[in-house]
Design a protein around this motif. Structure first.
Motif, short mmCIF file in Angstrom:
data_model
loop_
_atom_site.label_atom_id
_atom_site.label_comp_id
_atom_site.label_asym_id
_atom_site.label_seq_id
_atom_site.Cartn_x
_atom_site.Cartn_y
_atom_site.Cartn_z
N UNK A 88 0.83 -1.21 0.00
CA UNK A 88 0.00 0.00 0.00
C UNK A 88 0.86 1.25 0.00
N UNK A 89 1.81 1.33 0.93
CA UNK A 89 2.62 2.54 1.03
C UNK A 89 3.53 2.74 -0.18
N UNK A 90 3.83 1.67 -0.90
CA UNK A 90 4.64 1.78 -2.11
C UNK A 90 3.84 2.29 -3.30
N UNK A 111 -15.72 6.66 10.13
CA UNK A 111 -15.65 5.23 9.85
C UNK A 111 -14.19 4.87 9.65
N UNK A 112 -13.85 3.62 9.94
CA UNK A 112 -12.50 3.11 9.70
C UNK A 112 -12.59 2.01 8.65
N UNK A 113 -11.76 2.12 7.62
CA UNK A 113 -11.78 1.17 6.52
C UNK A 113 -10.38 0.60 6.35
N UNK A 114 -10.27 -0.72 6.36
CA UNK A 114 -8.97 -1.38 6.16
C UNK A 114 -8.74 -1.58 4.67
N UNK A 115 -7.72 -0.92 4.14
CA UNK A 115 -7.34 -1.05 2.74
C UNK A 115 -5.94 -1.64 2.68
N UNK A 116 -5.83 -2.85 2.17
CA UNK A 116 -4.53 -3.55 2.09
C UNK A 116 -3.80 -3.49 3.43
N UNK A 118 -3.04 11.77 2.20
CA UNK A 118 -2.12 10.69 2.57
C UNK A 118 -0.84 11.30 3.13
N UNK A 119 -0.46 10.86 4.32
CA UNK A 119 0.75 11.33 4.99
C UNK A 119 1.58 10.10 5.32
N UNK A 120 2.57 9.83 4.49
CA UNK A 120 3.40 8.63 4.67
C UNK A 120 4.22 8.68 5.96
#
Length: 281
Positions: free
Chosen positions: A118-120, A140-145, A181-183
């Motif tokens: 995901x982070x890549x 809401x919390x959503x799990x993505x990869x 998005x904040x890596x």
């Protein structure tokens, strides 16, 4: 069917361990086992070839749950447990119990692999698919990869949503757009609303000035007026009616309004309440 799998049905998962493959499956039960010598809850996954997969609670999530029972019938990612990552000897830990048809699995290790991917690859404005993993009143919390992304409740839909609790069942698959998005801080904000048609784009087609429409009163604000919902995400503002319902209560009532002005750019509709169609006169 592959002849090797008929004679050794567990071979598929031995190959999977070697290749570090990630699978998806449904939690069909929760049992107590002691896979590493310590009795604990284990999520039960139905595998191919009549095999049973076990994910013991320490390998289910980095977060400690009081019980795994709430995950029954949810789809999860998993891979065959690599005990060497736990500092254990693969020759001494029975990951594959061929006699009982059991394979030890890990959701934690699968999520670690998915998170790295995901982070890549993830970036701003990307459209991604995940599963609802939690909710609060405001988000809401959503799990993505494997990565937990946050969706502010106002970004779920154009309609007014009071609370994220019980809005959508846990485990529901949902497609969203990445809006922040904040890596460095490992923070991702997402929106479902941005993938939906904005109802205000077509209000001029659907609501004409001096025409009459049914709506439902959603709120009454002193010195401001009465808000009337025409459709999800579109409300008209009306002044207090000359004739009130018999019980004196406006909120929740169906009413007939006459449109006086439509300002799509400003997202405003001015109107007048002319009747309450279900009231006896």
């Amino acid at each position: 069917m592959n002849e090797a799998l008929v004679t050794n049905p567990i071979q598929e998962y031995k190959t999977s361990l070697r290749r570090k493959q990630i699978h998806q499956g449904v939690v069909i039960g929760v049992e107590n086992h002691a896979p590493l010598g310590k009795n604990m809850q284990c999520a039960l996954i139905k595998l191919n070839n009549g095999l049973k997969g076990l994910i013991f609670e320490d390998q289910f999530d980095q977060h400690k749950y009081r019980s795994l029972v709430g995950f029954i019938d949810h789809t999860i990612d998993f891979m065959v447990l690599d005990v060497t990552k736990l500092g254990k000897d693969a020759e001494k830990v029975k990951v594959f119990d061929e006699e009982k048809g059991i394979v030890l699995l890990s959701r934690v290790q699968a999520n670690e692999e998915l998170q790295e991917e995901f982070w890549d690859t993830a970036d701003l404005h990307h459209v991604v698919t995940g599963h609802v993993s939690g909710f609060e009143d405001e988000r809401l919390y959503v799990r993505v990869k494997g990565v937990i992304c946050v969706m502010p409740i106002q970004d779920y839909e154009y309609d007014w949503t009071i609370s994220g609790r019980s809005l959508i069942p846990l485990g529901t698959e949902i497609t969203v757009k990445i809006t922040h998005i904040d890596r460095e801080k490992k923070h991702v904000r997402i929106s479902r609303k941005e993938l939906l048609e904005d109802p205000w784009d077509r209000v001029h087609e659907k609501y004409g000035v001096e025409n009459y429409y049914a709506g439902r009163i959603t709120s009454v604000v002193q010195d401001v007026g009465v808000f009337v919902k025409l459709e999800p995400g579109v409300e008209a503002l009306a002044w207090f009616p000359n004739k009130m319902p018999r019980d004196g209560i406006l909120e929740g009532k169906t009413c007939t309004i006459r449109i006086k002005n439509v300002n799509a750019k400003g997202r405003r509709i001015a109107s007048r309440i002319v009747a309450f169609p279900h009231e006896l006169t």
